[in-house]
Design a protein around this motif. Structure first.
Motif, short mmCIF file in Angstrom:
data_model
loop_
_atom_site.label_atom_id
_atom_site.label_comp_id
_atom_site.label_asym_id
_atom_site.label_seq_id
_atom_site.Cartn_x
_atom_site.Cartn_y
_atom_site.Cartn_z
N PHE A 1 24.24 34.96 21.21
CA PHE A 1 25.05 34.16 20.08
C PHE A 1 26.12 33.85 20.22
O PHE A 1 26.95 33.45 19.52
CB PHE A 1 24.65 34.97 18.97
CG PHE A 1 23.37 35.03 18.14
CD1 PHE A 1 22.65 33.84 18.07
CD2 PHE A 1 22.69 36.27 18.04
CE1 PHE A 1 21.24 34.03 17.54
CE2 PHE A 1 21.60 36.42 17.57
CZ PHE A 1 20.82 35.18 17.36
N HIS A 2 26.89 34.03 21.58
CA HIS A 2 28.24 33.86 21.96
C HIS A 2 29.32 34.30 20.95
O HIS A 2 30.17 33.80 20.61
CB HIS A 2 28.68 32.32 21.99
CG HIS A 2 27.37 31.60 23.01
ND1 HIS A 2 27.67 31.59 24.38
CD2 HIS A 2 26.22 31.00 22.78
CE1 HIS A 2 26.88 30.97 24.99
NE2 HIS A 2 25.79 30.53 24.00
N LEU A 3 28.99 35.81 20.69
CA LEU A 3 30.18 36.42 19.92
C LEU A 3 30.94 36.87 20.71
O LEU A 3 31.02 36.98 21.68
CB LEU A 3 29.18 37.59 19.00
CG LEU A 3 27.90 37.35 18.26
CD1 LEU A 3 27.58 38.40 17.87
CD2 LEU A 3 28.41 36.29 17.15
N PRO A 4 32.51 37.04 19.96
CA PRO A 4 33.46 37.63 20.75
C PRO A 4 33.01 39.13 21.07
O PRO A 4 33.15 40.02 20.31
CB PRO A 4 34.58 37.20 19.91
CG PRO A 4 34.27 37.09 18.68
CD PRO A 4 32.80 36.58 18.66
N PRO A 5 33.01 39.47 22.40
CA PRO A 5 32.70 40.66 22.59
C PRO A 5 33.63 42.05 22.21
O PRO A 5 32.95 43.00 21.62
CB PRO A 5 32.66 40.89 24.27
CG PRO A 5 32.54 39.52 24.53
CD PRO A 5 33.28 38.71 23.41
N ASN A 6 34.87 41.66 22.17
CA ASN A 6 35.81 42.69 21.75
C ASN A 6 35.92 42.65 20.13
O ASN A 6 36.60 43.39 19.49
CB ASN A 6 37.15 42.20 22.20
CG ASN A 6 37.74 40.83 21.60
OD1 ASN A 6 36.92 39.90 21.36
ND2 ASN A 6 38.93 40.69 21.72
N ARG A 7 34.93 41.89 19.58
CA ARG A 7 34.91 41.78 17.95
C ARG A 7 33.57 42.39 17.32
O ARG A 7 33.29 42.37 16.21
CB ARG A 7 35.25 40.40 17.31
CG ARG A 7 36.47 39.87 17.97
CD ARG A 7 37.66 40.32 17.47
NE ARG A 7 37.72 40.96 16.20
CZ ARG A 7 38.70 41.76 15.77
NH1 ARG A 7 39.64 42.20 16.61
NH2 ARG A 7 38.77 42.20 14.58
N VAL A 8 32.75 42.89 18.46
CA VAL A 8 31.33 43.36 17.74
C VAL A 8 31.18 44.94 17.77
O VAL A 8 31.78 45.57 18.67
CB VAL A 8 30.44 43.02 19.04
CG1 VAL A 8 29.10 43.55 18.55
CG2 VAL A 8 30.23 41.25 19.19
N VAL A 9 30.44 45.26 16.74
CA VAL A 9 30.37 46.92 16.54
C VAL A 9 29.01 46.87 16.37
O VAL A 9 28.24 46.45 15.71
CB VAL A 9 30.96 47.16 15.17
CG1 VAL A 9 30.70 48.68 14.91
CG2 VAL A 9 32.60 46.95 15.26
#
Length: 162
Positions: free
Chosen positions: A146-154
Motif C-alpha cells: 500500500f506504499h505506506l511510510p515505513p517509519n509511520r507504521v505500527v
C-alpha cells in the motif's frame, strides 16, 4: 495532552491514527488492541478500508469517501481499480488537498498482524497446516503493497490457531 475523563479512559495523545481494516462496519481489532495495551487514543482517529473495484482503473475523483463519525473519528474508504497501483500515501495527499486534515509526520498507521499457529486437533494433516501457514507467511507486506511510510507504521499482532 488532555487529562483523563475517568480512571479507565484512555489518555488522549496528539496526532492522527489511521487504522486499516477490511471490515469498516465493526471496530478494528487493531484499534481495540492499541487501547488495551497502550491505553491511548489519538486526537483524530481514522478507520480506513481499501476496496478493489471490478474495473481496471478508478478515476482520481472517485478514489475516496470520507465520513465524519464524530469529532474524533472518521471513516475513510479508498477505492482502486484492479490495475491501479494501490498507493495509499498518494491517495492521502489527494484527500488532504481536498480538505481532509492531517499531518503525515504526526500520523501513525496501525496494522494488525496475525501469527498462525497449527492446532494438532484441527482435523487436517500436519503437512497441510504447515503448507497453509507457509503460504500465509509469504504474503506481501501490507506496508510495502500500500506504499505506506515505513517509519509511520505500527503493527500489533495476535496469534490465531487454525
Amino acid at each position: 495532552m488532555v487529562e483523563r475523563k475517568s480512571e479507565h479512559a484512555p489518555v488522549e495523545v496528539p496526532g492522527t491514527a489511521i487504522f486499516l481494516t477490511a471490515t469498516p462496519d465493526t471496530t478494528p481489532a487493531v484499534l481495540l488492541h492499541n487501547i488495551k495495551h497502550n491505553h491511548v487514543l489519538h486526537q483524530h482517529n481514522v478507520i480506513m478500508t481499501i476496496k478493489t473495484a471490478k474495473v481496471p482503473y478508478v478515476p482520481e475523483k472517485d478514489r475516496y469517501t470520507i465520513t465524519k463519525l464524530s469529532d474524533r473519528f472518521s471513516l475513510l474508504e479508498l477505492r482502486f481499480g484492479f490495475m491501479d497501483d494501490q498507493n495509499v500515501s498518494r491517495a492521502l495527499v489527494r484527500c488532504r488537498k481536498e480538505g481532509f486534515k492531517f499531518e503525515i509526520m504526526s500520523t501513525s498507521f496501525y496494522l494488525g498482524r496475525r501469527k498462525l499457529i497449527a492446532d494438532p486437533k484441527s482435523g487436517l494433516p500436519k503437512w497441510q497446516d504447515k503448507l497453509f501457514i507457509t503460504m500465509a507467511d509469504s504474503a506481501i507486506d501490507p506496508t510495502e503493497y500500500f506504499h505506506l511510510p515505513p517509519n509511520r507504521v505500527v503493527e500489533l499482532g495476535e496469534q490465531v490457531t487454525i
